[in-house]
Design a protein around this motif. Structure first.
Motif, PDB file in Angstrom:
ATOM      1  N   TYR A  23      67.790  29.757  50.317  1.00  0.00           N
ATOM      2  CA  TYR A  23      67.606  30.486  51.571  1.00  0.00           C
ATOM      3  C   TYR A  23      68.500  31.721  51.561  1.00  0.00           C
ATOM      4  O   TYR A  23      69.659  31.662  51.138  1.00  0.00           O
ATOM      5  N   SER A  24      67.997  32.798  52.095  1.00  0.00           N
ATOM      6  CA  SER A  24      68.834  33.991  52.225  1.00  0.00           C
ATOM      7  C   SER A  24      69.810  33.789  53.383  1.00  0.00           C
ATOM      8  O   SER A  24      69.578  32.959  54.277  1.00  0.00           O
ATOM      9  N   ILE A  25      70.886  34.549  53.352  1.00  0.00           N
ATOM     10  CA  ILE A  25      71.873  34.487  54.430  1.00  0.00           C
ATOM     11  C   ILE A  25      71.206  34.859  55.761  1.00  0.00           C
ATOM     12  O   ILE A  25      71.457  34.242  56.793  1.00  0.00           O
ATOM     13  N   ALA A  26      70.306  35.834  55.723  1.00  0.00           N
ATOM     14  CA  ALA A  26      69.599  36.245  56.944  1.00  0.00           C
ATOM     15  C   ALA A  26      68.726  35.115  57.477  1.00  0.00           C
ATOM     16  O   ALA A  26      68.670  34.879  58.688  1.00  0.00           O
ATOM     17  N   SER A  27      68.052  34.387  56.594  1.00  0.00           N
ATOM     18  CA  SER A  27      67.213  33.257  57.022  1.00  0.00           C
ATOM     19  C   SER A  27      68.055  32.152  57.642  1.00  0.00           C
ATOM     20  O   SER A  27      67.679  31.555  58.650  1.00  0.00           O
ATOM     21  N   ILE A  28      69.189  31.895  57.034  1.00  0.00           N
ATOM     22  CA  ILE A  28      70.084  30.858  57.562  1.00  0.00           C
ATOM     23  C   ILE A  28      70.601  31.271  58.941  1.00  0.00           C
ATOM     24  O   ILE A  28      70.652  30.454  59.859  1.00  0.00           O
ATOM     25  N   SER A  29      70.945  32.531  59.086  1.00  0.00           N
ATOM     26  CA  SER A  29      71.401  33.033  60.376  1.00  0.00           C
ATOM     27  C   SER A  29      70.326  32.834  61.436  1.00  0.00           C
ATOM     28  O   SER A  29      70.603  32.332  62.533  1.00  0.00           O
ATOM     29  N   GLU A  30      69.112  33.209  61.095  1.00  0.00           N
ATOM     30  CA  GLU A  30      67.990  33.069  62.034  1.00  0.00           C
ATOM     31  C   GLU A  30      67.710  31.605  62.355  1.00  0.00           C
ATOM     32  O   GLU A  30      67.540  31.239  63.517  1.00  0.00           O
ATOM     33  N   ASP A  31      67.665  30.754  61.334  1.00  0.00           N
ATOM     34  CA  ASP A  31      67.380  29.328  61.532  1.00  0.00           C
ATOM     35  C   ASP A  31      68.481  28.611  62.300  1.00  0.00           C
ATOM     36  O   ASP A  31      68.257  27.536  62.848  1.00  0.00           O
ATOM     37  N   SER A  32      69.666  29.201  62.325  1.00  0.00           N
ATOM     38  CA  SER A  32      70.792  28.578  63.026  1.00  0.00           C
ATOM     39  C   SER A  32      70.953  29.084  64.450  1.00  0.00           C
ATOM     40  O   SER A  32      71.828  28.625  65.177  1.00  0.00           O
ATOM     41  N   GLY A  33      70.131  30.049  64.845  1.00  0.00           N
ATOM     42  CA  GLY A  33      70.153  30.510  66.234  1.00  0.00           C
ATOM     43  C   GLY A  33      71.041  31.704  66.507  1.00  0.00           C
ATOM     44  O   GLY A  33      71.295  32.025  67.665  1.00  0.00           O
ATOM     45  N   PHE A  34      71.504  32.372  65.457  1.00  0.00           N
ATOM     46  CA  PHE A  34      72.307  33.577  65.667  1.00  0.00           C
ATOM     47  C   PHE A  34      71.389  34.776  65.855  1.00  0.00           C
ATOM     48  O   PHE A  34      70.365  34.896  65.182  1.00  0.00           O
ATOM     49  N   ASN A  35      71.775  35.665  66.747  1.00  0.00           N
ATOM     50  CA  ASN A  35      70.987  36.880  66.976  1.00  0.00           C
ATOM     51  C   ASN A  35      71.114  37.868  65.832  1.00  0.00           C
ATOM     52  O   ASN A  35      70.192  38.623  65.563  1.00  0.00           O
ATOM     53  N   HIS A  36      72.281  37.867  65.188  1.00  0.00           N
ATOM     54  CA  HIS A  36      72.545  38.837  64.124  1.00  0.00           C
ATOM     55  C   HIS A  36      73.263  38.146  62.966  1.00  0.00           C
ATOM     56  O   HIS A  36      74.099  37.259  63.186  1.00  0.00           O
ATOM     57  N   VAL A  37      72.969  38.589  61.761  1.00  0.00           N
ATOM     58  CA  VAL A  37      73.618  38.040  60.563  1.00  0.00           C
ATOM     59  C   VAL A  37      75.124  38.261  60.654  1.00  0.00           C
ATOM     60  O   VAL A  37      75.910  37.366  60.337  1.00  0.00           O
ATOM     61  N   ARG A  38      75.511  39.423  61.099  1.00  0.00           N
ATOM     62  CA  ARG A  38      76.938  39.759  61.187  1.00  0.00           C
ATOM     63  C   ARG A  38      77.677  38.795  62.119  1.00  0.00           C
ATOM     64  O   ARG A  38      78.821  38.422  61.843  1.00  0.00           O
ATOM     65  N   THR A  39      77.035  38.381  63.197  1.00  0.00           N
ATOM     66  CA  THR A  39      77.660  37.421  64.120  1.00  0.00           C
ATOM     67  C   THR A  39      77.922  36.110  63.395  1.00  0.00           C
ATOM     68  O   THR A  39      79.009  35.527  63.507  1.00  0.00           O
ATOM     69  N   MET A  40      76.946  35.633  62.630  1.00  0.00           N
ATOM     70  CA  MET A  40      77.135  34.394  61.874  1.00  0.00           C
ATOM     71  C   MET A  40      78.251  34.568  60.841  1.00  0.00           C
ATOM     72  O   MET A  40      79.105  33.694  60.681  1.00  0.00           O
ATOM     73  N   GLN A  41      78.262  35.683  60.154  1.00  0.00           N
ATOM     74  CA  GLN A  41      79.286  35.916  59.132  1.00  0.00           C
ATOM     75  C   GLN A  41      80.685  35.900  59.752  1.00  0.00           C
ATOM     76  O   GLN A  41      81.602  35.286  59.194  1.00  0.00           O
ATOM     77  N   ARG A  42      80.838  36.548  60.901  1.00  0.00           N
ATOM     78  CA  ARG A  42      82.144  36.545  61.583  1.00  0.00           C
ATOM     79  C   ARG A  42      82.543  35.139  62.011  1.00  0.00           C
ATOM     80  O   ARG A  42      83.702  34.734  61.858  1.00  0.00           O
ATOM     81  N   ARG A  43      81.594  34.390  62.584  1.00  0.00           N
ATOM     82  CA  ARG A  43      81.898  33.020  63.038  1.00  0.00           C
ATOM     83  C   ARG A  43      82.341  32.142  61.868  1.00  0.00           C
ATOM     84  O   ARG A  43      83.324  31.411  61.980  1.00  0.00           O
ATOM     85  N   ILE A  44      81.633  32.234  60.751  1.00  0.00           N
ATOM     86  CA  ILE A  44      81.994  31.407  59.587  1.00  0.00           C
ATOM     87  C   ILE A  44      83.348  31.839  59.041  1.00  0.00           C
ATOM     88  O   ILE A  44      84.183  30.995  58.697  1.00  0.00           O
ATOM     89  N   MET A  45      83.593  33.125  58.997  1.00  0.00           N
ATOM     90  CA  MET A  45      84.887  33.626  58.526  1.00  0.00           C
ATOM     91  C   MET A  45      86.010  33.130  59.441  1.00  0.00           C
ATOM     92  O   MET A  45      87.061  32.694  58.948  1.00  0.00           O
ATOM     93  N   ASP A  46      85.784  33.151  60.753  1.00  0.00           N
ATOM     94  CA  ASP A  46      86.789  32.664  61.709  1.00  0.00           C
ATOM     95  C   ASP A  46      87.056  31.174  61.543  1.00  0.00           C
ATOM     96  O   ASP A  46      88.187  30.726  61.671  1.00  0.00           O
ATOM     97  N   VAL A  47      86.011  30.417  61.272  1.00  0.00           N
ATOM     98  CA  VAL A  47      86.136  28.955  61.221  1.00  0.00           C
ATOM     99  C   VAL A  47      86.723  28.471  59.898  1.00  0.00           C
ATOM    100  O   VAL A  47      87.613  27.624  59.888  1.00  0.00           O
ATOM    101  N   ILE A  48      86.224  28.974  58.779  1.00  0.00           N
ATOM    102  CA  ILE A  48      86.667  28.433  57.486  1.00  0.00           C
ATOM    103  C   ILE A  48      87.407  29.443  56.612  1.00  0.00           C
ATOM    104  O   ILE A  48      87.870  29.101  55.525  1.00  0.00           O
ATOM    105  N   GLY A  49      87.490  30.695  57.052  1.00  0.00           N
ATOM    106  CA  GLY A  49      88.236  31.702  56.301  1.00  0.00           C
ATOM    107  C   GLY A  49      87.515  32.200  55.061  1.00  0.00           C
ATOM    108  O   GLY A  49      88.154  32.723  54.145  1.00  0.00           O
ATOM    109  N   MET A  50      86.213  32.014  54.994  1.00  0.00           N
ATOM    110  CA  MET A  50      85.409  32.486  53.864  1.00  0.00           C
ATOM    111  C   MET A  50      84.141  33.123  54.386  1.00  0.00           C
ATOM    112  O   MET A  50      83.699  32.815  55.485  1.00  0.00           O
ATOM    113  N   THR A  51      83.551  33.945  53.565  1.00  0.00           N
ATOM    114  CA  THR A  51      82.250  34.495  53.911  1.00  0.00           C
ATOM    115  C   THR A  51      81.196  33.427  53.628  1.00  0.00           C
ATOM    116  O   THR A  51      81.457  32.483  52.867  1.00  0.00           O
ATOM    117  N   PRO A  52      80.010  33.551  54.187  1.00  0.00           N
ATOM    118  CA  PRO A  52      78.949  32.593  53.867  1.00  0.00           C
ATOM    119  C   PRO A  52      78.644  32.536  52.369  1.00  0.00           C
ATOM    120  O   PRO A  52      78.425  31.455  51.825  1.00  0.00           O
TER     121      PRO A  52
END
Length: 186
Positions: free
Chosen positions: A146-175
């Motif tokens: 799955y692409s990062i964009a598809s995962i973002s969409e399937d997870s309910g995020f409006n924007h890929v960047r929002t998901m990337q920031r959330r994951i970085m905040d939670v685990i300290g890594m990029t997707p």
């Protein structure tokens, strides 16, 4: 051909014409009856559909009333988890705390108070974000194609960047870094 043979043919023709008229009249009667029965069936189906909708609304209202009367915050928090697990509404990017309150049949104020008092997430929005983030992390682990964009969409995020920031905040890594931990051997 003789006159008696012609007479027999004409009599047979007249008998067949009368029989044909009788069959046509019977067919018209049966078509009319069929239409009448079809209309009754449509009415019956529509009535059953309306009854089922009314029953669902009634049962939904009873459950909402029951939920609104829940005094125990722990039970209500368990209900939040159960409802979102059942219908996965949080995976819709438009799902928000107002819709969560509607889903539970409680007021927005009651929902906010519940999260302030009984949850490590200070707001319903933070809780919904966390569920989306957990879903994204699961998909990153289990869906390497799955692409990062598809995962973002399937997870309910409006924007890929929002998901990337959330994951970085939670685990300290990029997707991508997180996914690489699970896909090195593939």
């Amino acid at each position: 051909m003789t006159e008696s043979e012609i007479k027999k043919i004409l009599e047979e023709n007249e008998r067949l014409r009368a029989s044909n008229e009788h069959l046509q009249a019977e067919m018209i009667r049966l078509v009319g009856r069929n239409l009448e029965l079809s209309e009754r069936l449509e009415t019956d189906v529509e009535l059953r559909r309306r009854t089922e909708v009314a029953r669902e609304i009634f049962e939904d209202n009873i459950e909402r009333q029951r939920n609104a009367n829940l005094r125990d915050d722990a039970q209500l928090m368990a209900l939040v988890d159960l409802r979102l697990e059942e219908n996965r509404a949080h995976l819709n990017p438009d799902f928000d705390s107002r819709q969560l309150a509607e889903l539970l049949g409680i007021s927005q104020e009651r929902l906010n108070k519940l999260f302030r008092n009984r949850s490590i997430y200070r707001t319903p929005e933070a809780y919904i974000d966390n569920l989306r983030t957990l879903n994204a992390l699961r998909l990153l682990r289990t869906k390497p194609n799955y692409s990062i964009a598809s995962i973002s969409e399937d997870s309910g995020f409006n924007h890929v960047r929002t998901m990337q920031r959330r994951i970085m905040d939670v685990i300290g890594m990029t997707p991508a870094e997180y996914r690489a931990l699970f896909t090195r051997g593939l």
